[in-house]
Design a protein around this motif. Structure first.
Motif, PDB file in Angstrom:
ATOM      1  N   THR A 162     -16.868   7.305   9.863  1.00 30.15           N
ATOM      2  CA  THR A 162     -16.795   6.351  10.959  1.00 30.15           C
ATOM      3  C   THR A 162     -15.373   5.831  11.126  1.00 30.15           C
ATOM      4  N   SER A 163     -15.081   5.279  12.271  1.00 25.69           N
ATOM      5  CA  SER A 163     -13.764   4.719  12.574  1.00 25.69           C
ATOM      6  C   SER A 163     -13.686   3.263  12.131  1.00 25.69           C
ATOM      7  N   HIS A 164     -12.517   2.870  11.589  1.00 29.14           N
ATOM      8  CA  HIS A 164     -12.295   1.486  11.163  1.00 29.14           C
ATOM      9  C   HIS A 164     -10.825   1.150  11.399  1.00 29.14           C
ATOM     10  N   THR A 203     -21.659   2.415   9.315  1.00 25.62           N
ATOM     11  CA  THR A 203     -21.440   1.853  10.644  1.00 25.62           C
ATOM     12  C   THR A 203     -20.519   0.646  10.570  1.00 25.62           C
ATOM     13  N   LYS A 204     -19.539   0.580  11.459  1.00 23.01           N
ATOM     14  CA  LYS A 204     -18.641  -0.567  11.509  1.00 23.01           C
ATOM     15  C   LYS A 204     -19.375  -1.751  12.132  1.00 23.01           C
ATOM     16  N   ASP A 259     -15.664  -6.657  10.795  1.00 23.01           N
ATOM     17  CA  ASP A 259     -14.536  -6.128  10.022  1.00 23.01           C
ATOM     18  C   ASP A 259     -14.967  -5.394   8.759  1.00 23.01           C
ATOM     19  N   LEU A 318     -17.865  -2.302   6.902  1.00 22.62           N
ATOM     20  CA  LEU A 318     -18.684  -1.122   7.139  1.00 22.62           C
ATOM     21  C   LEU A 318     -20.012  -1.296   6.423  1.00 22.62           C
ATOM     22  N   HIS A 327     -15.860  -3.438   2.358  1.00 25.61           N
ATOM     23  CA  HIS A 327     -14.760  -4.199   2.953  1.00 25.61           C
ATOM     24  C   HIS A 327     -13.467  -3.477   2.616  1.00 25.61           C
TER      25      HIS A 327
END
Length: 144
Positions: free
Chosen positions: A30-32, A92-93, A96, A98, A117
């Motif tokens: 996932t994107s963070h 899933t984000k 701030d 996941l 985190h």
């Protein structure tokens, strides 16, 4: 006024620096922020033994530098509990942090939930949001 692009979709192979994680399937991705986070998955341990392996590592692609970076070292040295190795789970984000949920460890389906985190300095801390395994629902609650 220009219309929508009529160029066909196309793939571009990434040339990433750093050490890529071992080959795997069933990982969460996932994107963070400026990073893309990869966790866990299932692979095998060599071409002769074909021993099944479930991973619990956390690796990121820094989209600004185009480099793989493993975060597991900071997770292993933390004093907090960490999730068991797994594949076929979600990541899933949420705000701030996941949120990781469920998965499979090679023997059973899991129903635990964990917050991950990741700070700006590549420090990562995991915390359980519900601990348990099996086919029921998680037992705890947590917030990012």
């Amino acid at each position: 006024r220009p219309g929508p692009s009529k160029a066909p979709p196309r793939w571009t192979r990434l040339q990433l620096r750093g050490v890529a994680p071992s080959p795997r399937a069933g990982h969460a991705f996932t994107s963070h922020g400026s990073r893309v986070v990869l966790h866990g998955g299932h692979g095998d341990d060599g071409w002769i033994s074909k021993r099944s392996v479930y991973y619990d590592d956390v690796t990121v692609i820094d989209r600004e530098t185009g480099r793989w970076r493993k975060l597991s070292a900071s997770l292993e040295s933390s004093s907090t509990e960490t999730p068991a190795p797994r594949a076929f789970h979600t990541l899933t984000k949420v705000n701030d942090a996941l949120l990781m949920l469920g998965g499979f460890d090679g023997e059973r389906a899991m129903n635990d939930a964990w917050w991950l985190h990741i700070g700006e300095e590549d420090d990562a801390k995991g915390s359980p949001g519900g601990v348990g395994t099996g086919t029921g629902t998680g037992t705890g609650t947590g917030t990012p």
